[in-house]
Design a protein around this motif. Structure first.
Motif, PDB file in Angstrom:
ATOM      1  N   GLY A 240       0.782  -1.222   0.000  1.00  0.00           N
ATOM      2  CA  GLY A 240       0.000   0.000   0.000  1.00  0.00           C
ATOM      3  C   GLY A 240       0.811   1.268   0.000  1.00  0.00           C
ATOM      4  O   GLY A 240       0.331   2.317  -0.401  1.00  0.00           O
ATOM      5  N   ASP A 241       2.063   1.227   0.465  1.00  0.00           N
ATOM      6  CA  ASP A 241       2.967   2.366   0.313  1.00  0.00           C
ATOM      7  C   ASP A 241       3.645   2.220  -1.040  1.00  0.00           C
ATOM      8  O   ASP A 241       4.116   1.127  -1.395  1.00  0.00           O
ATOM      9  CB  ASP A 241       4.018   2.388   1.422  1.00  0.00           C
ATOM     10  N   LEU A 242       3.763   3.319  -1.792  1.00  0.00           N
ATOM     11  CA  LEU A 242       4.272   3.176  -3.155  1.00  0.00           C
ATOM     12  C   LEU A 242       5.035   4.408  -3.601  1.00  0.00           C
ATOM     13  O   LEU A 242       4.950   5.485  -3.008  1.00  0.00           O
ATOM     14  CB  LEU A 242       3.129   2.894  -4.126  1.00  0.00           C
ATOM     15  N   LYS A 243       5.779   4.211  -4.698  1.00  0.00           N
ATOM     16  CA  LYS A 243       6.496   5.303  -5.340  1.00  0.00           C
ATOM     17  C   LYS A 243       6.407   5.122  -6.847  1.00  0.00           C
ATOM     18  O   LYS A 243       6.472   3.990  -7.346  1.00  0.00           O
ATOM     19  CB  LYS A 243       7.959   5.330  -4.903  1.00  0.00           C
ATOM     20  N   VAL A 244       6.245   6.236  -7.567  1.00  0.00           N
ATOM     21  CA  VAL A 244       6.210   6.195  -9.027  1.00  0.00           C
ATOM     22  C   VAL A 244       7.346   7.055  -9.561  1.00  0.00           C
ATOM     23  O   VAL A 244       7.714   8.074  -8.964  1.00  0.00           O
ATOM     24  CB  VAL A 244       4.857   6.689  -9.581  1.00  0.00           C
ATOM     25  N   TRP A 245       7.907   6.619 -10.690  1.00  0.00           N
ATOM     26  CA  TRP A 245       9.003   7.344 -11.318  1.00  0.00           C
ATOM     27  C   TRP A 245       8.848   7.270 -12.836  1.00  0.00           C
ATOM     28  O   TRP A 245       8.435   6.242 -13.384  1.00  0.00           O
ATOM     29  CB  TRP A 245      10.348   6.729 -10.928  1.00  0.00           C
ATOM     30  N   GLY A 246       9.180   8.360 -13.499  1.00  0.00           N
ATOM     31  CA  GLY A 246       9.226   8.362 -14.957  1.00  0.00           C
ATOM     32  C   GLY A 246       7.860   8.431 -15.606  1.00  0.00           C
ATOM     33  O   GLY A 246       6.897   8.945 -15.038  1.00  0.00           O
ATOM     34  N   LYS A 247       7.791   7.901 -16.816  1.00  0.00           N
ATOM     35  CA  LYS A 247       6.564   7.966 -17.611  1.00  0.00           C
ATOM     36  C   LYS A 247       5.491   7.083 -16.999  1.00  0.00           C
ATOM     37  O   LYS A 247       5.740   5.928 -16.652  1.00  0.00           O
ATOM     38  CB  LYS A 247       6.840   7.511 -19.051  1.00  0.00           C
ATOM     39  N   ALA A 248       4.291   7.608 -16.890  1.00  0.00           N
ATOM     40  CA  ALA A 248       3.143   6.829 -16.434  1.00  0.00           C
ATOM     41  C   ALA A 248       2.574   6.038 -17.610  1.00  0.00           C
ATOM     42  O   ALA A 248       2.883   6.324 -18.773  1.00  0.00           O
ATOM     43  CB  ALA A 248       2.077   7.760 -15.871  1.00  0.00           C
ATOM     44  N   PRO A 249       1.733   5.041 -17.343  1.00  0.00           N
ATOM     45  CA  PRO A 249       1.116   4.288 -18.437  1.00  0.00           C
ATOM     46  C   PRO A 249       0.221   5.144 -19.317  1.00  0.00           C
ATOM     47  O   PRO A 249      -0.119   4.746 -20.425  1.00  0.00           O
ATOM     48  CB  PRO A 249       0.299   3.215 -17.708  1.00  0.00           C
ATOM     49  N   ARG A 250      -0.181   6.312 -18.821  1.00  0.00           N
ATOM     50  CA  ARG A 250      -1.038   7.201 -19.597  1.00  0.00           C
ATOM     51  C   ARG A 250      -0.466   8.613 -19.563  1.00  0.00           C
ATOM     52  O   ARG A 250       0.192   9.012 -18.620  1.00  0.00           O
ATOM     53  CB  ARG A 250      -2.467   7.192 -19.051  1.00  0.00           C
ATOM     54  N   THR A 251      -0.753   9.363 -20.603  1.00  0.00           N
ATOM     55  CA  THR A 251      -0.215  10.716 -20.703  1.00  0.00           C
ATOM     56  C   THR A 251      -0.718  11.619 -19.592  1.00  0.00           C
ATOM     57  O   THR A 251      -0.079  12.612 -19.249  1.00  0.00           O
ATOM     58  CB  THR A 251      -0.596  11.342 -22.058  1.00  0.00           C
ATOM     59  N   SER A 252      -1.867  11.297 -19.003  1.00  0.00           N
ATOM     60  CA  SER A 252      -2.438  12.133 -17.951  1.00  0.00           C
ATOM     61  C   SER A 252      -1.756  11.934 -16.607  1.00  0.00           C
ATOM     62  O   SER A 252      -2.057  12.636 -15.656  1.00  0.00           O
ATOM     63  CB  SER A 252      -3.938  11.849 -17.813  1.00  0.00           C
ATOM     64  N   GLY A 253      -0.836  10.959 -16.510  1.00  0.00           N
ATOM     65  CA  GLY A 253      -0.068  10.787 -15.287  1.00  0.00           C
ATOM     66  C   GLY A 253      -0.452   9.551 -14.490  1.00  0.00           C
ATOM     67  O   GLY A 253      -1.325   8.776 -14.867  1.00  0.00           O
ATOM     68  N   TRP A 254       0.246   9.374 -13.374  1.00  0.00           N
ATOM     69  CA  TRP A 254      -0.035   8.264 -12.452  1.00  0.00           C
ATOM     70  C   TRP A 254      -1.261   8.608 -11.611  1.00  0.00           C
ATOM     71  O   TRP A 254      -1.410   9.724 -11.154  1.00  0.00           O
ATOM     72  CB  TRP A 254       1.151   8.029 -11.527  1.00  0.00           C
ATOM     73  N   LYS A 255      -2.113   7.626 -11.398  1.00  0.00           N
ATOM     74  CA  LYS A 255      -3.353   7.864 -10.655  1.00  0.00           C
ATOM     75  C   LYS A 255      -3.435   6.918  -9.455  1.00  0.00           C
ATOM     76  O   LYS A 255      -3.346   5.703  -9.604  1.00  0.00           O
ATOM     77  CB  LYS A 255      -4.560   7.712 -11.576  1.00  0.00           C
ATOM     78  N   ILE A 256      -3.632   7.503  -8.293  1.00  0.00           N
ATOM     79  CA  ILE A 256      -3.670   6.761  -7.036  1.00  0.00           C
ATOM     80  C   ILE A 256      -5.047   6.927  -6.413  1.00  0.00           C
ATOM     81  O   ILE A 256      -5.464   8.046  -6.110  1.00  0.00           O
ATOM     82  CB  ILE A 256      -2.617   7.282  -6.038  1.00  0.00           C
ATOM     83  N   GLY A 257      -5.770   5.849  -6.246  1.00  0.00           N
ATOM     84  CA  GLY A 257      -7.114   5.911  -5.674  1.00  0.00           C
ATOM     85  C   GLY A 257      -7.078   5.780  -4.163  1.00  0.00           C
ATOM     86  O   GLY A 257      -6.337   4.974  -3.609  1.00  0.00           O
ATOM     87  N   LEU A 258      -7.886   6.576  -3.474  1.00  0.00           N
ATOM     88  CA  LEU A 258      -7.966   6.545  -2.014  1.00  0.00           C
ATOM     89  C   LEU A 258      -9.395   6.241  -1.586  1.00  0.00           C
ATOM     90  O   LEU A 258     -10.340   6.806  -2.117  1.00  0.00           O
ATOM     91  CB  LEU A 258      -7.549   7.890  -1.416  1.00  0.00           C
TER      92      LEU A 258
END
Length: 544
Positions: A240-258
């Motif tokens: 559940g703890d996470l980090k994202v780096w670089g290009k996301a799978p979509r142009t709109s960015g990384w999306k994290i649901g809460l």
């Protein structure tokens, strides 16, 4: 470096299981636009927006692979790697998991042979000991955050944690929790950066879990990038703890649901989605499965370093920061600070935002939090129930009630153990399928092993991939049904049946049911463990 030949127990326990990472993973046997970055839930249906449809062209330029592995730091690992070839993404995963396993042997307080456990042994009290760079970095970060939070965060609380979990341990010392907390706070810990040594007084037992998992995530990202410089994007999620780096799978960015505070069932959809357009980490802390159930009360597993008391007033805290190490520490610290103090601290930190929700429902967020929240058009429309189903108010599903199943997956002693494939579904009085809640074990060749579900319903479901996910690891889980069918419509009051079926490769088969009387009246039912399922506890009650 400290060494030991003791036998390991188990690894770092997860702080949280409440984050959901929403992205575009076509490699999953799951709906392509959604991934849940936690070991508990992958059942969310999201309809694609125009932005998502346009992103298919973007996705085709890269190769992306999703990797899942259980029993990592006492929880599970989910990783997304984006590169030019499958060989690159696999190499990145192997590098990340190797780094995670290496650091587990350094930082896990749940292993007797780890470096930090050896440091905590009584014979090392008051001695200056040379330690590894990683352990020194973690202890130094803990001490730095202890100073910056005025003691709201601490990596020194081993004795307090033991006293919180076992009151006999406190009585032996004839100290109150507050006295013990103050003794720990004022103890002198000496960190020598030149010699990479630490001197720990007897009062201090290092317990760095509230920061160590974030450090491991940061290092896993670095290890993957170093092993495969050609990578375009990475996401590492541990429990559940996470980090994202670089290009996301979509142009709109990384999306994290809460999810909303207080929603602890593993199959509930997110109510808010964060949209991250730059490298960032997300950490979550709060009440949940690790809370301590006593005879008459339940105490949060989170403890105030100043008073030693359980932090029962905070439901959860979420932090977005550039590094997972810092996000992890801050999420824990905010639970021990007043909302005003916490938000003031966040305001002083660059590229850091947070939200804190109290158990009374009050919510506090930093100035830039709302800037991270995606609008509905950015992430698609989460399917919701219609306001009316054509039934009168007296016959619709009772407002606020959920059917809640708590179940255990045991791990039998077996050299050839495989996690079981589990299916949970609901039928009406005529045995017609109403809702498929979970399908664990996405491989088609194993779906029909749960033959009761498969023969009657599974083989006729078109969207089975949208609810399938990896097989269920041993542990305790909760699933909730909110009275909606598979079309998202509210069902009427009446009689229903909840089914749970489990089959294990080279193992047995279990099937159990609970009768649901969907009326505004609470009831509970229990079934004993058998074969592939542990104890089952069902309740029809107001939503958790």
């Amino acid at each position: 470096m400290l060494t030991s030949t003791s036998t390991p127990k188990f690894a770092l326990r997860p702080l949280v299981t409440h984050l959901i990472m929403v992205s575009g993973l076509s490699a999953l046997a799951f709906i392509p636009s959604v991934v849940i970055a936690q070991p508990t839930a992958k059942h969310i249906v999201v309809q694609q927006s125009r932005n998502q449809q346009q992103d298919h062209v973007y996705q085709d330029r890269f190769h992306q692979d999703y990797f899942h592995q259980d029993h990592v730091l006492g929880t599970s690992l989910d990783m997304l790697a984006i590169g030019a070839t499958p060989a690159q993404t696999k190499q990145a995963f192997l590098a990340a998991i190797a780094e995670i396993n290496r650091l587990d042997r350094v930082l896990s307080t749940y292993r007797e042979d780890s470096e930090i456990s050896v440091l905590n042994q009584p014979e090392n009290d008051e001695k200056p000991l040379v330690i590894s760079k990683d352990l020194f970095a973690v202890l130094q970060a803990c001490e730095t955050w202890r100073e910056q939070t005025c003691g709201a965060f601490s990596g020194r609380m081993g004795q307090l944690i033991e006293a919180h979990q076992n009151t006999d341990a406190l009585d032996e010392n004839n100290l109150s929790k507050e006295q013990l907390a103050q003794n720990i706070h004022h103890a002198e810990v000496i960190l020598d950066a030149t010699m990479l040594s630490v001197t720990r007084p007897q009062t201090v037992q290092f317990a760095t879990d509230a920061l160590a998992k974030g450090y491991i995530i940061d290092r896993a990202i670095s290890a993957a990038r170093q092993a495969v410089p050609e990578l375009s994007g990475l996401m590492v999620d541990i429990g559940g703890d996470l980090k994202v780096w670089g290009k996301a799978p979509r142009t709109s960015g990384w999306k994290i649901g809460l999810r909303d505070a207080g929603q602890r069932a593993e199959n509930l959809a997110p109510t808010q989605v964060l949209q991250l357009k730059q490298n960032a980490a997300v950490a979550f802390s709060g009440q949940g499965a690790r809370d301590i159930v006593r005879e008459t009360t339940t105490d949060s597993h989170l403890i105030s370093p100043q008073s030693g008391q359980a932090l029962n007033h905070v439901e959860h805290s979420v932090v977005v920061a550039p590094h997972a190490t810092d996000a992890d520490a801050l999420a824990t610290a905010l639970a021990a600070m007043t909302p005003a103090e916490g938000m003031a601290l966040i305001a002083r930190l660059e590229k850091t935002e947070a939200k804190v929700t109290l158990t009374n429902g009050e919510s506090y967020s930093s100035a830039g939090w709302n800037d991270l929240v995606a609008t509905e058009q950015d992430y698609g429309t989460i399917r919701t129930v219609a306001n009316s189903t054509g039934t009168t108010s007296s016959t619709i599903w009772p407002s606020g009630y959920n059917a809640i199943l708590d179940y255990d997956i045991p791990k039998p002693t077996s050299s050839n153990y495989h996690a079981p494939y589990v299916v949970i579904w609901v039928t009406d009085a005529s045995r017609k399928l109403v809702r498929t809640l979970h399908v664990f074990g996405p491989q088609a060749k194993w779906m029909d092993s749960n033959y009761i579900w498969w023969k009657r319903y599974g083989r006729m479901i078109d969207n089975v991939d949208t609810i399938a996910q990896p097989s269920r690891a041993p542990g305790h889980y909760t699933v909730s049904w909110d009275g909606k069918d598979d079309a998202g419509q509210r069902v009427p009051q009446g009689k229903y049946t909840l089914h749970i079926e489990a089959t294990r490769e080279h193992g047995g088969h279990s099937y159990s049911t609970f009768d649901i009387d969907a009326a505004p009246k609470s009831n509970t039912q229990n079934l004993p463990a058998k074969d592939e399922l542990g104890d089952l506890k069902f309740r029809f009650d107001r939503a958790i």
